[in-house]
Each structure stands twice: as structure tokens, then as C-alpha cells.
Design a protein around this motif. Sequence first.
Motif, mmCIF file in Angstrom:
data_model
loop_
_atom_site.group_PDB
_atom_site.id
_atom_site.type_symbol
_atom_site.label_atom_id
_atom_site.label_comp_id
_atom_site.label_asym_id
_atom_site.label_seq_id
_atom_site.Cartn_x
_atom_site.Cartn_y
_atom_site.Cartn_z
ATOM 1 N N GLY A 162 3.649 -5.612 -11.068
ATOM 2 C CA GLY A 162 4.022 -3.969 -10.392
ATOM 3 C C GLY A 162 5.180 -3.869 -10.068
ATOM 4 N N THR A 210 -3.641 -6.385 -4.515
ATOM 5 C CA THR A 210 -2.625 -5.990 -5.162
ATOM 6 C C THR A 210 -1.940 -5.349 -3.654
ATOM 7 O OG1 THR A 210 -3.796 -5.213 -7.130
ATOM 8 C CG2 THR A 210 -1.957 -3.631 -6.429
ATOM 9 N N LEU A 250 -3.857 0.672 -9.011
ATOM 10 C CA LEU A 250 -4.892 0.089 -10.044
ATOM 11 C C LEU A 250 -5.618 1.458 -10.628
ATOM 12 C CD1 LEU A 250 -6.146 -2.705 -7.658
ATOM 13 C CD2 LEU A 250 -5.113 -2.707 -9.922
ATOM 14 N N THR A 288 -7.895 -4.616 -5.164
ATOM 15 C CA THR A 288 -7.285 -3.798 -4.126
ATOM 16 C C THR A 288 -6.544 -4.520 -3.068
ATOM 17 O OG1 THR A 288 -8.782 -2.174 -5.033
ATOM 18 C CG2 THR A 288 -7.358 -1.400 -2.936
ATOM 19 N N VAL A 335 0.826 -10.469 -10.093
ATOM 20 C CA VAL A 335 0.623 -9.043 -9.958
ATOM 21 C C VAL A 335 1.868 -8.423 -9.287
ATOM 22 C CG1 VAL A 335 -0.989 -7.341 -8.718
ATOM 23 C CG2 VAL A 335 -1.937 -9.402 -9.913
ATOM 24 N N LEU A 349 -5.587 -6.431 -15.631
ATOM 25 C CA LEU A 349 -5.766 -5.774 -14.629
ATOM 26 C C LEU A 349 -6.330 -4.437 -14.599
ATOM 27 C CD1 LEU A 349 -2.300 -6.735 -13.015
ATOM 28 C CD2 LEU A 349 -4.441 -7.594 -12.349
ATOM 29 N N ALA A 362 -1.769 0.286 -3.406
ATOM 30 C CA ALA A 362 -2.483 -0.413 -4.739
ATOM 31 C C ALA A 362 -3.547 0.298 -5.283
ATOM 32 C CB ALA A 362 -3.109 -1.726 -3.828
#
Length: 183
Positions: free
Chosen positions: A62, A143, A166, A140, A58, A126, A162
Motif C-alpha cells: 500500500g 488494511t 481495497l 478492511t 499489506v 488482495l 482502506a
Amino acid sequence: MEPDPTSPATTRRVFLVAGGTAVSAVLVGTAPAGAAEGPAGGDGAALTTDQTAAVLAVARIGAVYPVPFPAYGEPGPAVRRATEPRLRAAAAKLDAARLTPVRTAAEDLVARGAHRKSGAALLADLGAAAADADRRKPLTALTALAVATVSRRFDPGSDEAADAWLGMLARLHRNGIRPTVQG
């Protein structure tokens, strides 16, 4: 009449709006360096190998999607800062109550094989998880830890960045738009 979510105009508009929201949240959600101090002695080392792989997956995606994560004075691209030592340092700032949902989300991703995916496949997984109310809250927390792994300016206990990222992935998923990653 609903706009066609697969049309190029809608896809571009959703990406620009969602991407702008995520980038804005990242820029607004910054804290001064060192502000992300948390409880001492968190047990971040207690993440399993697969859980660690899930958080780092992740963090890596990200760091590049929808745009490269800003350096914020740290060396190199953010994707290269998605390392196990940095993850352990960020996780050590979390108390056991915050680490529990991280583990829950990591186990969920591992069970679905997402920790072994990258690029569009990981983003699609995701997005589906973010659009699912039961999976969203733990994801969350995971993340937020991933964000704090690639940037020390972020508090691994804060959900703002996050949640925005998301939220963008959930909107893309709900609109049937499969994200793509360059490179």
C-alpha cells in the motif's frame, strides 16, 4: 456493448480512475497529527509472527501502489515505515473488538500464503479478497491498520482510506486487470 477490460484504453482508464479514487481518499481522509488516539492498552502485541507479516506485507504494498504514499511530514519513504514497532504502536490504539477482524483477515492471508508474497502477486490476492463480500470487512480492518502503520496521521480504527484502496483493487480484480508494480 461492454468495453473490453483487457484493451489498453480500458486498462489505463480503470487504473487512472481507481488510482485517483484511492489517492483522493487518502488525501481527504487525513486527520491532524495526534488525532488517531484510541483506547489505551490495546493488545497489538498479541498478533502472531505470521499475522504481523501479513499486516506488514499489506502496509508495504500500500505504501507504493498505485503511487507512493505521501510522507505527511514523516521521514523517509512510507515503505520504510512499515515496521514491526510502528505496527505494534498502531495496533495498541485498537480495542479487542477491532483487533478481532484484523486477526481474521491476517489468518486468511496467511492460509493463502499472501503474507509471503509481494508486488503483483500480493495485489492480485488482495484484489480477490476485496471482491469477496465475506472477506472484505476483516480485510478492511487489517488494511486500516496497515495504513496507520505507515502514517501516524491515520486512525487504525477508521476504514475510509482502506475502503477506497481495497475498492480500487476489487474493481481491477472484477475487470480481470492484474495490477503491476514498478521496481
